[in-house]
Structure formats: structure tokens, C-alpha cells
Design a protein around this motif. Structure first.
Motif, PDB file in Angstrom:
ATOM      1  N   LEU A 280      58.772 -33.354 -13.659  1.00  0.00           N
ATOM      2  CA  LEU A 280      57.455 -33.913 -13.974  1.00  0.00           C
ATOM      3  C   LEU A 280      56.873 -34.599 -12.742  1.00  0.00           C
ATOM      4  CD1 LEU A 280      55.189 -34.694 -15.968  1.00  0.00           C
ATOM      5  CD2 LEU A 280      56.580 -36.709 -16.562  1.00  0.00           C
ATOM      6  N   CYS A 281      57.672 -35.387 -12.077  1.00  0.00           N
ATOM      7  CA  CYS A 281      57.225 -36.098 -10.878  1.00  0.00           C
ATOM      8  C   CYS A 281      56.793 -35.111  -9.791  1.00  0.00           C
ATOM      9  CB  CYS A 281      58.359 -36.993 -10.388  1.00  0.00           C
ATOM     10  SG  CYS A 281      57.874 -38.234  -9.200  1.00  0.00           S
TER      11      CYS A 281
ATOM     12  N   ILE B  28      53.864 -43.278  -9.981  1.00  0.00           N
ATOM     13  CA  ILE B  28      54.869 -42.934 -10.981  1.00  0.00           C
ATOM     14  C   ILE B  28      56.025 -43.921 -10.881  1.00  0.00           C
ATOM     15  CG2 ILE B  28      56.510 -41.190 -11.777  1.00  0.00           C
ATOM     16  CD1 ILE B  28      54.609 -39.090 -10.511  1.00  0.00           C
TER      17      ILE B  28
ATOM     18  N   VAL C 150      56.314 -41.604 -20.644  1.00  0.00           N
ATOM     19  CA  VAL C 150      57.035 -40.375 -20.981  1.00  0.00           C
ATOM     20  C   VAL C 150      58.503 -40.746 -21.187  1.00  0.00           C
ATOM     21  CG1 VAL C 150      57.466 -37.984 -20.331  1.00  0.00           C
ATOM     22  CG2 VAL C 150      55.450 -39.180 -19.410  1.00  0.00           C
ATOM     23  N   GLU C 151      58.917 -40.704 -22.443  1.00  0.00           N
ATOM     24  CA  GLU C 151      60.254 -41.180 -22.805  1.00  0.00           C
ATOM     25  C   GLU C 151      60.693 -40.483 -24.082  1.00  0.00           C
ATOM     26  OE1 GLU C 151      63.613 -42.580 -23.265  1.00  0.00           O
ATOM     27  OE2 GLU C 151      62.704 -43.752 -21.636  1.00  0.00           O
TER      28      GLU C 151
ATOM     29  N   GLY D 115      62.290 -35.703 -15.888  1.00  0.00           N
ATOM     30  CA  GLY D 115      61.438 -36.603 -15.117  1.00  0.00           C
ATOM     31  C   GLY D 115      61.277 -36.210 -13.659  1.00  0.00           C
TER      32      GLY D 115
ATOM     33  N   ARG E  84      60.478 -45.800 -25.874  1.00  0.00           N
ATOM     34  CA  ARG E  84      59.049 -45.476 -25.743  1.00  0.00           C
ATOM     35  C   ARG E  84      58.196 -46.602 -26.332  1.00  0.00           C
ATOM     36  NH1 ARG E  84      59.340 -40.398 -27.533  1.00  0.00           N
ATOM     37  NH2 ARG E  84      58.843 -40.887 -29.678  1.00  0.00           N
TER      38      ARG E  84
ATOM     39  N   GLY F 225      58.683 -34.274 -20.757  1.00  0.00           N
ATOM     40  CA  GLY F 225      57.830 -33.859 -19.660  1.00  0.00           C
ATOM     41  C   GLY F 225      56.851 -32.759 -20.020  1.00  0.00           C
TER      42      GLY F 225
ATOM     43  N   ALA G  96      53.983 -34.314 -21.741  1.00  0.00           N
ATOM     44  CA  ALA G  96      53.207 -35.048 -20.742  1.00  0.00           C
ATOM     45  C   ALA G  96      52.309 -34.102 -19.947  1.00  0.00           C
ATOM     46  CB  ALA G  96      54.142 -35.800 -19.796  1.00  0.00           C
TER      47      ALA G  96
ATOM     48  N   VAL H 200      51.915 -43.542 -14.420  1.00  0.00           N
ATOM     49  CA  VAL H 200      52.873 -42.892 -15.318  1.00  0.00           C
ATOM     50  C   VAL H 200      54.197 -43.643 -15.228  1.00  0.00           C
ATOM     51  CG1 VAL H 200      54.211 -40.787 -15.768  1.00  0.00           C
ATOM     52  CG2 VAL H 200      51.812 -40.616 -15.069  1.00  0.00           C
TER      53      VAL H 200
ATOM     54  N   SER I 142      58.010 -42.879 -16.456  1.00  0.00           N
ATOM     55  CA  SER I 142      58.760 -41.736 -16.984  1.00  0.00           C
ATOM     56  C   SER I 142      60.264 -41.933 -16.910  1.00  0.00           C
ATOM     57  CB  SER I 142      58.391 -40.470 -16.210  1.00  0.00           C
ATOM     58  OG  SER I 142      59.108 -39.357 -16.693  1.00  0.00           O
TER      59      SER I 142
END
Length: 126
Positions: A63-64, A78, A7-8, A60, A14, A34, A37, A49, A51
Motif C-alpha cells: 500500500l505504501c 504515511i 487502514v487496519e 501495508g 481500527r 490495503g 484502502a 494515512v 496503516s
């Protein structure tokens, strides 16, 4: 086959991260942020993952937090990979559930070693 979600938001970063992981014979899927994702994660569960933190829509950290609070993905390692490299940034990355934190720019071997170690802990890579 081991699946990794990268995820970038930077297309160049990426691609770089994806290429490094594909050298390990990992199946790599990418997301530009995110939110993308999370849409992917509704249908599939990766084994790991990687990220970024600073991304549009869902960052991020968020997302985490979401991954670690979901029973389906709470055990997915992660790796935060970010240009935010202060001790405070690292602290918040780990506080939000990251299993590892790599600062950008990074040495390719650092990412490879970190990913390999996390997957070995799960018995997914020799």
C-alpha cells in the motif's frame, strides 16, 4: 477539514486509532485492508494515512509503495503502525516510503504527536 485514512484489519485497533484521531477533530475514514484502502483512494485523497503492515490481500508495505508511486498521493504522509517492531521492520517501512513508524502496542500520545507533527509540516494543523 483534515481527512485521515486508517487502514487496519483488526476492528478493535481500527476503532482505537480512529477514536484517538477524532479527538484531534480530524475526519477519519477506515479501511479493513490495503485493497479496500486503494479502492477508497481511487475516489478521494486523504491528508494522511495510518496503516498496519500485516493485512490480508494488500499489505501495508505494498500500500505504501503504491501511494508513494502515484502522483496523486505521493505527498500524502504515511504512518506505519504495526506489531512488527524490529529494526529491520522499521527499516523496510521507511524504505517503502513511510514518513513515520510506530510499534504496537503504542502510547496514545505517541500516535497523536506523530500525526500532529506530520500535519503541521504540511501546514494542515496548528
Amino acid at each position: 477539514m483534515v481527512k485521515v485514512l486508517v487502514v487496519e484489519d483488526s476492528p478493535m485497533q481500527r476503532q482505537l486509532i480512529s477514536d484517538l484521531l477524532q479527538q484531534l477533530r480530524l475526519t477519519v475514514t477506515t479501511a479493513a485492508d490495503g485493497e479496500e484502502a486503494l479502492a477508497y483512494l481511487d475516489q478521494f485523497c486523504p491528508d494522511l494515512v495510518v496503516s498496519d503492515i500485516v493485512m490480508p490481500r494488500v499489505n501495508g508495505y505494498e500500500l505504501c509503495r503504491r501511494l508513494k508511486s502515484d502522483p496523486k498521493t505521493c505527498n500524502v504522509p504515511i504512518v506505519m503502525c504495526s506489531s512488527k517492531t524490529t529494526d529491520v521492520d522499521r527499516y523496510w517501512g521507511m524504505k517503502n516510503g513511510a514518513d513515520a513508524y510506530i510499534g504496537k502496542p503504542f502510547e496514545p500520545n505517541e500516535l497523536i504527536k506523530t500525526v500532529t507533527q506530520l500535519l503541521q509540516k504540511r501546514g494542515q494543523m496548528v
